[in-house]
Scaffold this active site. Structure first.
Site, PDB file in Angstrom:
ATOM      1  CG  HIS A   1      11.146  -6.599  24.767  1.00  0.00           C
ATOM      2  ND1 HIS A   1      10.916  -5.272  25.046  1.00  0.00           N
ATOM      3  CD2 HIS A   1      10.541  -7.296  25.764  1.00  0.00           C
ATOM      4  CE1 HIS A   1      10.185  -5.177  26.154  1.00  0.00           C
ATOM      5  NE2 HIS A   1       9.937  -6.384  26.608  1.00  0.00           N
TER       6      HIS A   1
ATOM      7  CG  HIS B   1       6.146  -8.911  25.549  1.00  0.00           C
ATOM      8  ND1 HIS B   1       5.417  -7.768  25.797  1.00  0.00           N
ATOM      9  CD2 HIS B   1       7.244  -8.825  26.338  1.00  0.00           C
ATOM     10  CE1 HIS B   1       6.050  -7.029  26.690  1.00  0.00           C
ATOM     11  NE2 HIS B   1       7.168  -7.650  27.032  1.00  0.00           N
ATOM     12  CD  GLU B   2       9.694 -11.600  26.710  1.00  0.00           C
ATOM     13  OE1 GLU B   2      10.655 -10.809  26.724  1.00  0.00           O
ATOM     14  OE2 GLU B   2       8.747 -11.535  27.530  1.00  0.00           O
TER      15      GLU B   2
ATOM     16  CG  ASN C   1      18.231 -12.828  28.209  1.00  0.00           C
ATOM     17  OD1 ASN C   1      18.353 -11.977  29.073  1.00  0.00           O
ATOM     18  ND2 ASN C   1      17.620 -13.986  28.410  1.00  0.00           N
TER      19      ASN C   1
ATOM     20  CD  GLU D   1      14.149  -6.218  32.194  1.00  0.00           C
ATOM     21  OE1 GLU D   1      13.973  -7.106  31.346  1.00  0.00           O
ATOM     22  OE2 GLU D   1      13.472  -5.184  32.250  1.00  0.00           O
TER      23      GLU D   1
ATOM     24  CD  GLU E   1       8.927  -4.734  29.543  1.00  0.00           C
ATOM     25  OE1 GLU E   1       8.020  -5.249  28.860  1.00  0.00           O
ATOM     26  OE2 GLU E   1      10.079  -5.218  29.622  1.00  0.00           O
TER      27      GLU E   1
HETATM   28 ZN   LIG Z   1       8.772  -7.035  28.229  1.00  0.00          ZN
END
Ligand SMILES: [Zn+2]
Length: 871
Positions: A301, A297-298, A265, A121, A320
């Site tokens: 996502h 957070h990840e 990912n 990214e 985000e």
């Molecule tokens: Zn993020």
């Protein structure tokens, strides 16, 4: 001289891709310098028979279309253009070579220590192979990895492992398939000789998910907190957002050399090791907190970013802003909600407000960029999260969750825009009108609210007049008014909230929860039946992310500090009073600090009904940046001295109380990582910092350091000793070094604490530390810890001689040759350019001009510094 100006990309130029890559089968033959990449893509044409593929730093070996050699292509400006392609679905095969070891930019596939890993990214995949490297191309990826079995026993990619086995010459292979179509930026590959800890999570529908955390051998014990955080995240997302994980396996890999905090990912998160590894001996409480937050957070996502992704990179805040809001709520539900909110706002004011007031200012949805990597900013993330929080405040939790359900119902599996998010929120809530609210996506700059109040005793009316304005920002000279949710309370003399009734408004709908809608440039609210002069608690919980200026008196602030039912505003009232005093001290060095403030500070200190952590944040003085934000040409040395003087005065006034707090919290207790225990350590550290400025307690920090049993106490005492140059400082630094020199994450703290000292010896110290064996210019964490800390050290960066900024300019050049992203972050040190005194500005101008005009400068650094110079 720079020969060509880098190309600017515009949101307005968006065009859908001409082709869709339905599936891609990748095969990697891993090698340090000559990795072979074979890609076989099934492609459907959408528009025409010319296909443009992105490719950077690749060696093209062969191209085949439908199995036949194909030569109708040209490669130019990092684009491979294929012409005369079939108009029906076809197969495209490409063979290329890459050099992971030479990839010090850490973008694409690279070597970190002994392992291969990837960061794609936003646009790293084009450094692996030729592809439609944009987020609106969603493909199903299958990956075969072939590598030496002894050096790389683990071969990982996204999705599920479908095959593995041994090959000749000591090699082996693994095949991974990810059933969810995704953009290339979510693709990941890891190969290495790692240790792994495992666990499982049972989802709400009863599926078992295998959880794995991969770390360097020997670090297994330090990865349990990350694993626990992952399980908490999975449970929380099911409970609060009703979202369940979708694959059978979830992997996290920790690497030392990484440009970002972590990367989401699909099914294979790659983390900067700073956000995985923690033990009480090596990590501070803020690290434990940070790990929980970043792991969350990840993980979050997976739905907000991966299942529903961005159409183009101008939409970055879609994933985000929303995911930061989600991780903030996760932290708030698991820890102290008030303290979390205060810290989030402190962070916003310290880093996003200055960004929005400086040369890099941009709306949360930018209109153009040169280098997308420059837009992973506080604005897109933190201000983006504030915008999502405003939806939440406007709609309430239930309405917001209905909007989220609608968002997934409409857009799961698609690449969408922020307008689509707004649409889902609206249709799920009786077509709520967000048309004016949408300006938050398009206008940059921090709005200012000027508030005046008036009490009419005879009429029993209280009038609140709110003026909003937003300063000009680059490219946006004038602004339209925003729609902002404004939470308020009116307190009676006993400190209770009065019942609110508006006299001049039809719309009373949201008044029961204290919510006013501010929409026009000037709004007047007249409250009826107000039986005594109230004290107004304005913008509670920081519901609108603005700069607030009001006519509240010092007495009002003192009252709010003691009585407000909104914890955020209790804190904020103390900050406002402290700020007033610091300003007065800057104007007149003989200024007598207001008795009222000293007393109010003391009553918070002595209040036994508030918990330790909240007490510590309420007692903290405004940051140097908070003070500088309100001054045209700030003199950082003077601000530092004024703050220091105020701090010492408070500490000396309350030394007995502080000593008793310190002693009470120093009794031995078991080490725990929970809000209570962390709050106690925080308050103890705060008391230590205060006491260390008092003559009779100068030895305390050294003593605390010697007997510290955890890294939080150790760093609290070390930083006090370094900042105040206290007895025992040098011995402590040496002991710390000897104990931890083999642990790079701990050495980063050691470097950072020394580079952050305002003392004039810091400049020479940093030069010396750069030669130390623990420092390595190739590792972004180390660059940030030493050079970045110095660049953020306002007093030393702005040193009167100009040596601080000349040094950082030189470092930008050096780091840029290795890693443009790392260099671009350092370049942020010059964001104050417009506010520099004339002589320093001259020096900065000469340095920056030389960098911008050099043809060696990356587009990352070019974009940032050319904006700085033009400001
Ligand atoms: Zn993020």
């Amino acid at each position: 001289m720079k020969t060509e100006t880098p190309v600017v990309k515009y949101l307005a130029d968006y065009k859908a891709p001409t082709h869709k890559i339905e599936t891609v089968d990748l095969e990697f033959h891993l090698d340090d310098t000559q990795t072979q990449v074979f890609s076989k893509m099934k492609i459907t044409p959408v528009n025409g028979n010319t296909l443009e593929l992105n490719g950077e730093e690749l060696k093209l070996k062969s191209v085949k279309v439908n199995g036949e050699e194909f030569s109708n292509y040209k490669e130019e400006n990092e684009i491979l253009t294929l012409t005369g392609l079939p108009s029906e679905a076809f197969t495209l095969e490409i063979h290329n070579e890459i050099n992971p070891k030479a990839n010090t930019a850490l973008d694409g596939l690279y070597k970190s220590g002994g392992m291969f890993c990837s960061q794609n990214e936003p646009e790293g995949f084009r450094r692996i192979t030729y592809f439609i490297d944009r987020p609106d191309n969603l493909s199903v990826f299958t990956t075969k990895i072939i590598a030496d079995k002894k050096d790389y026993p683990f071969l990982l990619s996204n999705g599920n492992l479908i095959e593995s086995g041994d090959l000749e010459d000591g090699k082996h292979f693994a095949v991974w398939n990810d059933p969810f179509a995704k953009p290339a930026y979510l693709y990941a590959l890891v190969a290495g000789d790692l240790a792994v800890i495992e666990d499982t999570f049972k989802t709400k529908s009863g599926r078992d998910v295998k959880l794995q955390v991969f770390v360097d051998k020997g670090n297994e014990e330090k990865s349990h907190h990350a694993m626990e955080s992952l399980k908490k995240s999975m449970k929380w997302d099911e409970e609060r957002f009703r979202l369940e994980y979708d694959l059978d396996i979830y992997m996290i890999v920790a690497v030392d050399s990484f440009n970002m905090g972590a990367m989401e990912n699909k099914g294979l998160n790659i983390f900067n090791s700073a956000y995985v590894l923690a033990s009480k001996e090596t990590a501070e409480d803020r690290n434990f907190f940070g790990i929980e937050s970043v792991v969350g957070h990840e993980y979050f996502h997976n739905w907000t970013g991966n299942r529903v992704t961005c159409r183009d990179w101008f939409q970055l805040t879609l994933k985000e802003g929303l995911t930061v809001f989600r991780d903030q709520e996760f932290s708030a539900d698991l820890n102290s909600r008030s303290v979390c909110r205060i810290n989030d706002v402190r962070n916003l004011k310290a880093a996003q407000f200055p960004e929005d007031a400086g040369p890099q200012s941009h709306p949360i949805q930018p209109k153009s960029y040169i280098e997308m990597n420059n837009f992973y900013t506080m604005t897109i993330y933190e201000k983006g999260a504030e915008v999502i929080r405003m939806y939440h405040t406007l709609l309430g939790e239930e309405g917001f969750q209905r909007g989220m359900d609608k968002y997934f119902e409409l857009y799961d599996g698609q690449a969408v825009t922020t307008a689509d998010f707004t649409h889902a929120m609206s249709v799920a809530n009786d077509n709520y009108d967000f048309s004016q609210f949408r300006r938050w996506y398009d206008q940059a700059g921090t709005p200012v609210l000027d508030i005046t109040t008036k009490y009419d005793e005879a009429a029993k009316e209280f009038t609140l007049t709110v003026n909003q304005s937003t300063p000009a920002t680059p490219g946006q000279p004038t602004k339209e008014p925003f729609h902002m949710p404004f939470l308020l309370g009116l307190l009676d003399s006993a400190g209770n909230d009065m019942t609110l009734a508006l006299k001049n408004r039809d719309d009373q709908n949201d008044l029961d929860r204290g919510l006013l809608h501010i929409k026009a440039d000037t709004e007047t609210f007249v409250f009826a039946n107000v039986n005594e002069r109230p004290v107004a608690s304005l913008n509670r919980n920081f519901s609108a992310p603005v700069v607030l200026r009001s006519d509240l008196t010092d007495e009002d602030f003192v009252f709010l500090m003691a009585n407000d039912n909104d914890d955020f505003n209790r804190y904020e009232a103390g900050q406002a009073l402290a700020l007033k005093n610091i300003h007065a001290m800057l104007k007149d060095e003989n200024h007598q600090v207001d008795e009222l403030f000293i007393k109010a500070w003391g009553s918070i200190l002595n209040d036994n009904n508030i918990d330790e952590e909240f007490k510590a944040v309420c007692l903290s003085l405004p940051s140097m940046i908070d003070v500088a934000a309100t001054i045209d040409i700030p003199n950082y040395r003077a601000i530092h001295e004024a703050k220091d003087k105020l701090f010492k005065l408070l500490a000396n006034t309350y030394k007995l109380e502080l000593a008793s707090i310190y002693n009470d919290l120093s009794t031995e207790r078991p080490f725990k990582v929970d809000a209570k225990a962390m709050g106690e350590r925080k308050l103890r550290g705060f008391a230590l910092a205060c006491l260390s400025t008092v003559e009779e307690h100068k030895e305390l920090a050294r003593e605390c350091f010697k007997y510290a049993t955890n890294m939080t106490d150790m760093m609290n005492s070390l930083s006090v000793m370094v900042n105040e140059n206290l007895p025992g400082c040098q011995e402590s630094l040496k002991e710390f070094y000897d104990k931890f020199k083999d642990q790079t994450l701990v050495m980063q703290k050691w470097l950072s604490v020394q580079a952050s000292s305002c003392d004039d010896t810091t400049f020479d110290k940093v030069q010396e530390l750069m030669k130390d064996e623990v420092f390595d210019m190739n590792v972004p964490n180390l660059v940030s810890a030493l050079i970045g800390s110095f660049a953020r050290n306002k007093v030393q960066f702005n040193h009167e001689s100009g040596r601080g900024m000349k040094f950082i300019a030189e470092m930008i050049r050096k780091v840029d040759a290795i890693n443009p992203q790392s260099a671009s972050r350092l370049a942020g040190a010059f964001n104050d350019y417009r506010k520099m005194p004339a002589d320093l500005k001259e020096i900065a101008k000469a340095e920056l001009t030389a960098i911008v005009e050099s043809d060696k400068t990356s587009k990352n650094v070019y974009e940032k510094l050319s904006k700085t110079l033009n400001s």
